[in-house]
Design a protein around this motif. Structure first.
Motif, PDB file in Angstrom:
ATOM      1  N   LYS A  18       0.842  -1.186   0.000  1.00  0.00           N
ATOM      2  CA  LYS A  18       0.000   0.000   0.000  1.00  0.00           C
ATOM      3  C   LYS A  18       0.881   1.241   0.000  1.00  0.00           C
ATOM      4  N   MET A  19       0.481   2.221  -0.788  1.00  0.00           N
ATOM      5  CA  MET A  19       1.179   3.506  -0.774  1.00  0.00           C
ATOM      6  C   MET A  19       0.354   4.496   0.045  1.00  0.00           C
ATOM      7  N   ASN A  20       0.995   5.170   0.971  1.00  0.00           N
ATOM      8  CA  ASN A  20       0.322   6.126   1.847  1.00  0.00           C
ATOM      9  C   ASN A  20       0.734   7.540   1.461  1.00  0.00           C
ATOM     10  N   SER A  21      -0.242   8.434   1.432  1.00  0.00           N
ATOM     11  CA  SER A  21       0.056   9.808   1.030  1.00  0.00           C
ATOM     12  C   SER A  21       0.868  10.505   2.113  1.00  0.00           C
ATOM     13  N   THR A  22       1.867  11.255   1.709  1.00  0.00           N
ATOM     14  CA  THR A  22       2.752  11.987   2.614  1.00  0.00           C
ATOM     15  C   THR A  22       3.050  13.344   1.997  1.00  0.00           C
ATOM     16  N   PRO A  23       3.451  14.315   2.828  1.00  0.00           N
ATOM     17  CA  PRO A  23       3.794  15.631   2.273  1.00  0.00           C
ATOM     18  C   PRO A  23       4.933  15.569   1.262  1.00  0.00           C
ATOM     19  N   SER A  24       5.837  14.627   1.472  1.00  0.00           N
ATOM     20  CA  SER A  24       6.935  14.473   0.522  1.00  0.00           C
ATOM     21  C   SER A  24       7.446  13.040   0.582  1.00  0.00           C
ATOM     22  N   GLY A  25       8.019  12.581  -0.523  1.00  0.00           N
ATOM     23  CA  GLY A  25       8.592  11.250  -0.565  1.00  0.00           C
ATOM     24  C   GLY A  25       7.551  10.151  -0.732  1.00  0.00           C
ATOM     25  N   GLU A  26       7.953   8.919  -0.415  1.00  0.00           N
ATOM     26  CA  GLU A  26       7.087   7.748  -0.592  1.00  0.00           C
ATOM     27  C   GLU A  26       7.134   6.873   0.673  1.00  0.00           C
ATOM     28  N   TRP A  27       5.959   6.415   1.041  1.00  0.00           N
ATOM     29  CA  TRP A  27       5.821   5.569   2.227  1.00  0.00           C
ATOM     30  C   TRP A  27       4.968   4.365   1.853  1.00  0.00           C
ATOM     31  N   PHE A  28       5.570   3.164   1.948  1.00  0.00           N
ATOM     32  CA  PHE A  28       4.897   1.926   1.572  1.00  0.00           C
ATOM     33  C   PHE A  28       4.708   1.033   2.809  1.00  0.00           C
ATOM     34  N   THR A  29       3.636   0.292   2.816  1.00  0.00           N
ATOM     35  CA  THR A  29       3.392  -0.661   3.905  1.00  0.00           C
ATOM     36  C   THR A  29       2.918  -1.990   3.327  1.00  0.00           C
ATOM     37  N   VAL A  68      -9.423  -4.357  16.470  1.00  0.00           N
ATOM     38  CA  VAL A  68      -9.208  -3.389  15.378  1.00  0.00           C
ATOM     39  C   VAL A  68      -7.992  -2.506  15.612  1.00  0.00           C
ATOM     40  N   PHE A  69      -7.461  -2.492  16.835  1.00  0.00           N
ATOM     41  CA  PHE A  69      -6.279  -1.691  17.110  1.00  0.00           C
ATOM     42  C   PHE A  69      -4.987  -2.484  16.931  1.00  0.00           C
ATOM     43  N   GLY A  70      -5.075  -3.706  16.472  1.00  0.00           N
ATOM     44  CA  GLY A  70      -3.895  -4.532  16.287  1.00  0.00           C
ATOM     45  C   GLY A  70      -3.441  -4.570  14.841  1.00  0.00           C
ATOM     46  N   ASN A  71      -2.167  -4.297  14.600  1.00  0.00           N
ATOM     47  CA  ASN A  71      -1.588  -4.311  13.256  1.00  0.00           C
ATOM     48  C   ASN A  71      -0.200  -4.936  13.293  1.00  0.00           C
ATOM     49  N   ALA A  72       0.190  -5.472  12.167  1.00  0.00           N
ATOM     50  CA  ALA A  72       1.558  -5.949  11.980  1.00  0.00           C
ATOM     51  C   ALA A  72       1.901  -5.749  10.516  1.00  0.00           C
ATOM     52  N   CYS A  73       2.986  -5.042  10.238  1.00  0.00           N
ATOM     53  CA  CYS A  73       3.319  -4.746   8.841  1.00  0.00           C
ATOM     54  C   CYS A  73       4.796  -4.407   8.710  1.00  0.00           C
ATOM     55  N   ILE A  74       5.248  -4.399   7.473  1.00  0.00           N
ATOM     56  CA  ILE A  74       6.571  -3.886   7.129  1.00  0.00           C
ATOM     57  C   ILE A  74       6.365  -2.476   6.596  1.00  0.00           C
ATOM     58  N   SER A  75       7.090  -1.530   7.157  1.00  0.00           N
ATOM     59  CA  SER A  75       6.941  -0.118   6.797  1.00  0.00           C
ATOM     60  C   SER A  75       8.226   0.379   6.149  1.00  0.00           C
ATOM     61  N   VAL A  76       8.082   0.975   4.969  1.00  0.00           N
ATOM     62  CA  VAL A  76       9.239   1.396   4.167  1.00  0.00           C
ATOM     63  C   VAL A  76       9.127   2.892   3.870  1.00  0.00           C
ATOM     64  N   LEU A  77      10.172   3.641   4.240  1.00  0.00           N
ATOM     65  CA  LEU A  77      10.261   5.062   3.894  1.00  0.00           C
ATOM     66  C   LEU A  77      11.412   5.256   2.915  1.00  0.00           C
ATOM     67  N   SER A  78      11.107   5.835   1.758  1.00  0.00           N
ATOM     68  CA  SER A  78      12.163   6.137   0.799  1.00  0.00           C
ATOM     69  C   SER A  78      12.867   7.424   1.209  1.00  0.00           C
ATOM     70  N   PRO A  79      14.091   7.662   0.758  1.00  0.00           N
ATOM     71  CA  PRO A  79      14.798   8.902   1.109  1.00  0.00           C
ATOM     72  C   PRO A  79      13.988  10.137   0.713  1.00  0.00           C
ATOM     73  N   GLY A  80      14.014  11.141   1.582  1.00  0.00           N
ATOM     74  CA  GLY A  80      13.275  12.366   1.321  1.00  0.00           C
ATOM     75  C   GLY A  80      11.823  12.333   1.785  1.00  0.00           C
ATOM     76  N   THR A  81      11.444  11.303   2.514  1.00  0.00           N
ATOM     77  CA  THR A  81      10.051  11.162   2.951  1.00  0.00           C
ATOM     78  C   THR A  81       9.837  11.775   4.331  1.00  0.00           C
ATOM     79  N   VAL A  82       8.725  12.480   4.453  1.00  0.00           N
ATOM     80  CA  VAL A  82       8.292  13.028   5.743  1.00  0.00           C
ATOM     81  C   VAL A  82       6.848  12.592   5.969  1.00  0.00           C
ATOM     82  N   ILE A  83       6.575  11.986   7.120  1.00  0.00           N
ATOM     83  CA  ILE A  83       5.207  11.621   7.492  1.00  0.00           C
ATOM     84  C   ILE A  83       4.639  12.748   8.329  1.00  0.00           C
TER      85      ILE A  83
END
Length: 367
Positions: free
Chosen positions: A217-228, A263-278
């Motif tokens: 999944k790609m998540n919207s961020t102010p800059s860069g790319e954030w995948f989960t 519903v509050f339980g999650n487990a995932c791999i989170s990837v931030l590319s260089p230049g990303t700000v959440i």
């Protein structure tokens, strides 16, 4: 024939005096009764005198406290949760303040944080009542209090910590937790660091063939790319993704404090590319702590929770409370590659076992 009256015998002479024996007994009873009344009168007089000797202010205070206690018991017994802020209102308020993030507000109808259903508090209270019918009200005082006063807690919290869906009162609050908080699970994750890393690297190879491989999944961020890449998303297993990471998924079953069917339980791999700000945002609840196991941690990457910055380290876990305002960023050079963590939600250590069972019932997926 002359009638001659006979002289009375001695026994006949005393007969009239013996007849009223019952009267004598009545007199004795009356005397005893009078004496008992005197004793009762003395007792009452003594009690009144003792009250007169007491401080009138103290007596009034005790009476007021007794009246307040009776009123409180009646009020709590019949009270229904007040309809304070709904999730929809909370989302609109956050957006008005500029706290926006595509991951936080995904607008999915299945998302407990984004579904715009009114009367959330009434729904939660109904679920709590159903749980109590099946099990017990024992140990449910804090949850009952949290649901009943949810709007007040959510709206009056300081800006540094504002869980957006559910706040459980009387939990210790701190942005970060020590590794010993959930020692068993932290050590288990760190021992399996290489296993999780290998499965991630196999998954990540697919990015060379297409922009967004299946399952990511790609998540919207102010800059860069954030995948989960989710194995468990809001309490629901993602079977296709779990089959691609079988050893990591099995590892979740060995964790003692992992939030499972909730519903509050999650487990995932989170990837931030260089230049990303959440963008800064709050998590949905304070009943959990979020664990990040560092898989790839280039320089100039930071997590800021409640204004306190921390850096990830490869093979090490970082525990934090995401109901605090938090953000993350990767300001490293492109050649350094992405920042990668394995994220799993664990129970807050001060949520009791009975409360965990009840919260799993109340916040079960699809309920």
């Amino acid at each position: 024939m002359v009638w001659v009256p006979l002289s009375p015998t001695s026994s006949d002479r005393w007969a009239p005096l013996r007849a009223p024996s019952t009267t004598t007994m009545s007199l004795e009873c009356l005397t005893d009764w009078i004496w008992s009344l005197d004793g009762l009168r003395n007792f009452i007089a003594t009690g009144i005198q003792s009250f007169r000797d007491c401080d009138a202010t103290a007596l009034v205070a005790v009476a007021c406290l007794l009246v307040l206690f009776v009123w409180y018991c009646y009020h709590v017994g019949r009270e229904q949760p007040r309809a304070y802020a709904t999730v929809n209102a909370l989302m609109q308020s956050a957006e008005a303040n500029g706290v926006q993030n595509g991951f936080v507000y995904c607008q999915s109808p299945e998302c407990v944080r984004c579904s715009h259903h009114d009367g959330l508090n009434q729904k939660l209270y109904h679920n709590l009542q159903e749980y109590a019918k099946c099990y017990s009200w024992s140990g449910m005082g804090r949850i009952h209090k949290g649901i009943r006063e949810q709007g007040r807690y959510l709206n009056s919290r300081p800006s540094i910590q504002k869980p957006e869906v559910f706040f459980l009162p009387d939990l210790p609050t701190t942005p970060y937790f020590s590794r010993d908080t959930q020692k068993h699970d932290v050590e288990l994750l760190e021992r399996n660091f290489q296993t999780i890393l290998c499965e991630f690297e196999t998954l990540y190879k697919a990015f060379s063939n297409c922009s967004l491989p299946q399952g990511w999944k790609m998540n919207s961020t102010p800059s860069g790319e954030w995948f989960t890449f989710y194995l468990v998303n809001q309490g629901m297993c993602v079977p296709r993704n779990c089959r691609r990471c079988p050893r990591t998924y099995r590892l979740l079953g060995s964790l003692r404090t992992c939030i499972g069917n909730n519903v509050f339980g999650n487990a995932c791999i989170s990837v931030l590319s260089p230049g990303t700000v959440i963008a800064e945002h709050y998590g949905p609840t304070n009943i959990r702590i979020r664990c990040h196991l560092g898989l790839k941690t280039p320089s100039n990457c930071e997590l800021v929770v409640g204004g306190e910055p921390q850096c990830w380290a490869e093979g090490r876990c970082l525990l934090f409370d995401d109901s605090f305002l938090h953000t993350a960023f990767h300001e490293g050079a492109p050649e350094e590659g992405p920042r990668v963590v394995f994220m799993v939600d664990l129970w807050h250590p001060n949520v009791a076992a009975a409360e965990r069972q009840a919260l799993d019932f109340i916040f079960a997926p699809g309920r």
